[in-house]
Design a protein around this motif. Structure first.
Motif, PDB file in Angstrom:
ATOM      1  N   ARG A  87       0.676  -1.120   0.043  1.00 61.02           N
ATOM      2  CA  ARG A  87       0.048   0.006   0.058  1.00 61.02           C
ATOM      3  C   ARG A  87       0.826   1.257   0.053  1.00 61.02           C
ATOM      4  NH1 ARG A  87      -3.653  -2.300  -2.371  1.00 61.02           N
ATOM      5  NH2 ARG A  87      -5.208  -3.422  -1.323  1.00 61.02           N
ATOM      6  N   GLN A  88       0.455   2.089  -0.861  1.00 62.04           N
ATOM      7  CA  GLN A  88       1.121   3.228  -1.037  1.00 62.04           C
ATOM      8  C   GLN A  88       0.180   4.469  -0.728  1.00 62.04           C
ATOM      9  OE1 GLN A  88       4.416   3.782  -2.372  1.00 62.04           O
ATOM     10  NE2 GLN A  88       3.986   1.157  -2.084  1.00 62.04           N
ATOM     11  N   GLU A  89       0.734   5.631  -0.158  1.00 64.27           N
ATOM     12  CA  GLU A  89      -0.095   6.840  -0.087  1.00 64.27           C
ATOM     13  C   GLU A  89      -0.159   7.929  -1.200  1.00 64.27           C
ATOM     14  OE1 GLU A  89       0.871   9.021   3.609  1.00 64.27           O
ATOM     15  OE2 GLU A  89       0.106   7.142   4.893  1.00 64.27           O
ATOM     16  N   PHE A  90      -1.293   8.317  -1.769  1.00 64.20           N
ATOM     17  CA  PHE A  90      -1.021   9.098  -2.886  1.00 64.20           C
ATOM     18  C   PHE A  90      -1.954  10.381  -2.597  1.00 64.20           C
ATOM     19  CE2 PHE A  90      -1.345   4.866  -4.753  1.00 64.20           C
ATOM     20  CZ  PHE A  90      -0.447   4.894  -5.591  1.00 64.20           C
ATOM     21  N   THR A  91      -1.312  11.417  -3.293  1.00 62.05           N
ATOM     22  CA  THR A  91      -1.944  12.707  -3.080  1.00 62.05           C
ATOM     23  C   THR A  91      -2.662  13.271  -4.286  1.00 62.05           C
ATOM     24  OG1 THR A  91       0.106  14.075  -3.611  1.00 62.05           O
ATOM     25  CG2 THR A  91      -0.110  13.057  -1.384  1.00 62.05           C
ATOM     26  N   VAL A  92      -3.169  14.669  -4.048  1.00 67.50           N
ATOM     27  CA  VAL A  92      -3.481  15.396  -5.354  1.00 67.50           C
ATOM     28  C   VAL A  92      -2.481  15.549  -6.294  1.00 67.50           C
ATOM     29  CG1 VAL A  92      -4.653  17.605  -6.090  1.00 67.50           C
ATOM     30  CG2 VAL A  92      -5.344  16.530  -3.958  1.00 67.50           C
ATOM     31  N   ARG A  93      -1.231  15.740  -6.058  1.00 67.58           N
ATOM     32  CA  ARG A  93      -0.272  16.038  -6.879  1.00 67.58           C
ATOM     33  C   ARG A  93       0.098  14.693  -7.606  1.00 67.58           C
ATOM     34  NH1 ARG A  93       3.410  16.819  -3.397  1.00 67.58           N
ATOM     35  NH2 ARG A  93       3.374  19.146  -3.680  1.00 67.58           N
ATOM     36  N   ASP A  94      -0.154  13.617  -7.143  1.00 70.54           N
ATOM     37  CA  ASP A  94      -0.196  12.320  -7.696  1.00 70.54           C
ATOM     38  C   ASP A  94      -1.268  12.345  -8.806  1.00 70.54           C
ATOM     39  OD1 ASP A  94       2.258  11.180  -6.496  1.00 70.54           O
ATOM     40  OD2 ASP A  94       0.910  10.772  -4.807  1.00 70.54           O
ATOM     41  N   ALA A  95      -2.430  12.523  -8.373  1.00 70.17           N
ATOM     42  CA  ALA A  95      -3.469  12.594  -9.141  1.00 70.17           C
ATOM     43  C   ALA A  95      -3.518  13.371 -10.566  1.00 70.17           C
ATOM     44  CB  ALA A  95      -4.796  12.936  -8.407  1.00 70.17           C
ATOM     45  N   ARG A  96      -2.962  14.814 -10.187  1.00 72.28           N
ATOM     46  CA  ARG A  96      -2.686  15.346 -11.343  1.00 72.28           C
ATOM     47  C   ARG A  96      -1.693  14.963 -12.186  1.00 72.28           C
ATOM     48  NH1 ARG A  96      -3.284  19.932  -7.332  1.00 72.28           N
ATOM     49  NH2 ARG A  96      -5.247  20.906  -7.786  1.00 72.28           N
ATOM     50  N   GLN A  97      -0.726  14.314 -11.753  1.00 72.35           N
ATOM     51  CA  GLN A  97       0.340  13.547 -12.647  1.00 72.35           C
ATOM     52  C   GLN A  97      -0.504  12.459 -13.459  1.00 72.35           C
ATOM     53  OE1 GLN A  97       4.773  11.137 -12.726  1.00 72.35           O
ATOM     54  NE2 GLN A  97       3.940  12.056 -10.797  1.00 72.35           N
ATOM     55  N   ALA A  98      -1.266  11.440 -12.813  1.00 75.83           N
ATOM     56  CA  ALA A  98      -1.907  10.700 -13.404  1.00 75.83           C
ATOM     57  C   ALA A  98      -2.854  11.112 -14.541  1.00 75.83           C
ATOM     58  CB  ALA A  98      -3.012   9.894 -12.315  1.00 75.83           C
ATOM     59  N   LEU A  99      -3.503  12.457 -14.306  1.00 74.03           N
ATOM     60  CA  LEU A  99      -4.255  12.981 -15.216  1.00 74.03           C
ATOM     61  C   LEU A  99      -3.353  13.370 -16.547  1.00 74.03           C
ATOM     62  CD1 LEU A  99      -6.917  14.328 -16.134  1.00 74.03           C
ATOM     63  CD2 LEU A  99      -6.210  16.221 -14.710  1.00 74.03           C
ATOM     64  N   ALA A 100      -2.264  13.900 -16.089  1.00 67.78           N
ATOM     65  CA  ALA A 100      -1.376  14.461 -17.415  1.00 67.78           C
ATOM     66  C   ALA A 100      -1.042  13.165 -18.124  1.00 67.78           C
ATOM     67  CB  ALA A 100      -0.069  14.948 -16.699  1.00 67.78           C
ATOM     68  N   LEU A 101      -0.973  12.046 -17.613  1.00 70.54           N
ATOM     69  CA  LEU A 101      -0.508  10.730 -18.271  1.00 70.54           C
ATOM     70  C   LEU A 101      -1.753  10.486 -19.216  1.00 70.54           C
ATOM     71  CD1 LEU A 101       1.259   8.417 -18.856  1.00 70.54           C
ATOM     72  CD2 LEU A 101       0.517   7.428 -16.817  1.00 70.54           C
ATOM     73  N   LEU A 102      -3.066  10.516 -18.452  1.00 70.80           N
ATOM     74  CA  LEU A 102      -4.124  10.032 -19.417  1.00 70.80           C
ATOM     75  C   LEU A 102      -4.326  10.846 -20.504  1.00 70.80           C
ATOM     76  CD1 LEU A 102      -7.708   9.864 -17.827  1.00 70.80           C
ATOM     77  CD2 LEU A 102      -7.327  11.221 -19.542  1.00 70.80           C
ATOM     78  N   ARG A 103      -4.005  12.417 -20.162  1.00 70.35           N
ATOM     79  CA  ARG A 103      -3.999  13.412 -21.456  1.00 70.35           C
ATOM     80  C   ARG A 103      -3.159  13.045 -22.483  1.00 70.35           C
ATOM     81  NH1 ARG A 103      -8.970  15.466 -20.255  1.00 70.35           N
ATOM     82  NH2 ARG A 103      -8.958  16.930 -18.730  1.00 70.35           N
ATOM     83  N   SER A 104      -1.774  12.459 -22.221  1.00 74.51           N
ATOM     84  CA  SER A 104      -0.959  12.022 -23.199  1.00 74.51           C
ATOM     85  C   SER A 104      -1.559  10.807 -24.025  1.00 74.51           C
ATOM     86  CB  SER A 104       0.450  11.586 -22.534  1.00 74.51           C
ATOM     87  OG  SER A 104       0.950  12.559 -21.977  1.00 74.51           O
ATOM     88  N   CYS A 105      -2.034   9.870 -23.135  1.00 72.02           N
ATOM     89  CA  CYS A 105      -2.654   8.842 -23.965  1.00 72.02           C
ATOM     90  C   CYS A 105      -3.853   9.283 -24.704  1.00 72.02           C
ATOM     91  CB  CYS A 105      -3.298   7.717 -23.000  1.00 72.02           C
ATOM     92  SG  CYS A 105      -2.181   7.025 -21.809  1.00 72.02           S
ATOM     93  N   VAL A 106      -4.620   9.977 -24.247  1.00 75.73           N
ATOM     94  CA  VAL A 106      -5.663  10.504 -25.166  1.00 75.73           C
ATOM     95  C   VAL A 106      -5.142  11.149 -26.542  1.00 75.73           C
ATOM     96  CG1 VAL A 106      -7.662  12.261 -25.530  1.00 75.73           C
ATOM     97  CG2 VAL A 106      -7.316  10.887 -23.536  1.00 75.73           C
ATOM     98  N   ALA A 107      -3.977  11.693 -26.410  1.00 73.04           N
ATOM     99  CA  ALA A 107      -3.265  12.650 -27.611  1.00 73.04           C
ATOM    100  C   ALA A 107      -2.768  11.414 -28.557  1.00 73.04           C
ATOM    101  CB  ALA A 107      -1.926  13.447 -27.016  1.00 73.04           C
ATOM    102  N   VAL A 108      -2.433  10.383 -28.117  1.00 70.26           N
ATOM    103  CA  VAL A 108      -1.941   9.272 -29.087  1.00 70.26           C
ATOM    104  C   VAL A 108      -3.190   8.799 -29.880  1.00 70.26           C
ATOM    105  CG1 VAL A 108      -1.307   6.614 -28.913  1.00 70.26           C
ATOM    106  CG2 VAL A 108      -0.240   8.369 -27.507  1.00 70.26           C
ATOM    107  N   ALA A 109      -4.227   8.761 -29.330  1.00 65.43           N
ATOM    108  CA  ALA A 109      -5.559   8.281 -29.869  1.00 65.43           C
ATOM    109  C   ALA A 109      -6.021   9.610 -30.842  1.00 65.43           C
ATOM    110  CB  ALA A 109      -6.814   8.226 -28.907  1.00 65.43           C
ATOM    111  N   GLU A 110      -5.878  10.589 -30.688  1.00 63.57           N
ATOM    112  CA  GLU A 110      -6.068  11.937 -31.399  1.00 63.57           C
ATOM    113  C   GLU A 110      -4.925  11.988 -32.848  1.00 63.57           C
ATOM    114  OE1 GLU A 110      -8.137  14.970 -28.342  1.00 63.57           O
ATOM    115  OE2 GLU A 110      -5.871  15.082 -28.686  1.00 63.57           O
ATOM    116  N   GLY A 111      -3.789  11.582 -32.497  1.00 63.94           N
ATOM    117  CA  GLY A 111      -2.905  11.616 -33.533  1.00 63.94           C
ATOM    118  C   GLY A 111      -3.014  10.726 -34.640  1.00 63.94           C
TER     119      GLY A 111
END
Length: 264
Positions: A240-264
């Motif tokens: 078990r790990q502890e996650f913060t809003v900062r981690d959630a924002r980084q996960a969101l940035a990764l999600l956006r990068s994945c969506v960009a692959v689909a858009e490309g």
């Protein structure tokens, strides 16, 4: 892959389930194909469900009430979809709804969920169980559909652009005004960080990777997210790990990068 190569907890749970399923719905299920993490070497007790495609010999409508109780009582949850051989042959573009179980809840005519080319791709390398007397015989299975290779790429691209892009918008709004060091549920970070990267891996490789394998794939492609991905994999494995809003924002940035692959 045989029963011995399934996680012991999976083999034991499925054997008991299939025997009871045959008792309450005799003659309904001709075979059951295990898919997902249980056959990908990425199954974790307390985190992973067991995903199964149940191939049926008749419309299960009369059996659904008893089956719903059986699935609801299963631990770990035994989820999946009930399909006839002819429905498997037609493919998910044609079969729009089917009885499906998600997190232990059976819905008689559910769209989406396992009705996707991802499931059809997993049918090419699953493990099949057939009830024989008082036991279950396990063997490799390779159900192939001619449109699967094209279908999984198209599905993955559409899922990123439609489903995951909306998830990203929702998460962005949810954490917009929260401090970076605020706590976030580990399930949220795991879901957002690990879900979209599997679809990118499918688009670029044609394979359906486990979450752990996809994390390795994504860490090489986006090394700036490697540390977060490692932590999500460790958390999913029970460390078990502890996650913060900062981690959630980084996960969101990764999600956006994945969506960009689909858009490309």
């Amino acid at each position: 892959m045989t029963e011995q190569q399934l996680p012991p907890a999976v083999a034991d749970a499925l054997t008991a389930f299939l025997l009871e399923q045959r008792r309450i719905a005799p003659g309904l299920v001709s075979r059951a194909v295990v898919t997902g993490s249980a056959v990908a070497g990425d199954w974790h007790p307390g985190v992973s469900d067991i995903d199964v495609v149940f191939i049926v010999t008749r419309d299960p409508v009369d059996d659904l009430p008893a089956l719903a109780e059986l699935h609801a009582a299963s631990q770990p949850h035994i989820d999946g979809v009930y399909l006839t051989e002819s429905e498997i042959a037609r493919g998910p573009d044609v079969v729009q709804t089917a009885p499906q179980v998600v997190e232990g809840v059976l819905v008689s005519a559910l769209a989406g969920a396992q009705l996707s080319w991802i499931t059809w791709r997993e049918l090419e390398s699953g493990v099949q169980g057939i009830v024989d007397g008082g036991d279950v015989i396990w063997s490799p299975v390779a159900d192939r559909h001619p449109r699967t290779a094209q279908g999984i790429v198209s599905f993955s691209r559409d899922n990123l652009l439609d489903y995951w892009q909306r998830i990203g918008d929702g998460l962005e709004a949810e954490i917009a005004d929260r401090p970076d060091d605020g706590p976030v549920r580990s399930e949220t970070v795991r879901w957002v960080a690990l879900g979209p990267i599997r679809l990118v891996a499918t688009i670029e490789t044609g394979d359906v990777l486990s979450k752990t394998a996809a994390a390795t794939f994504a860490a090489e492609r986006w090394p700036e997210h490697a540390e977060l991905l490692e932590r999500t994999v460790r958390d999913r494995a029970g460390e078990r790990q502890e996650f913060t809003v900062r981690d959630a924002r980084q996960a969101l940035a990764l999600l956006r990068s994945c969506v960009a692959v689909a858009e490309g």
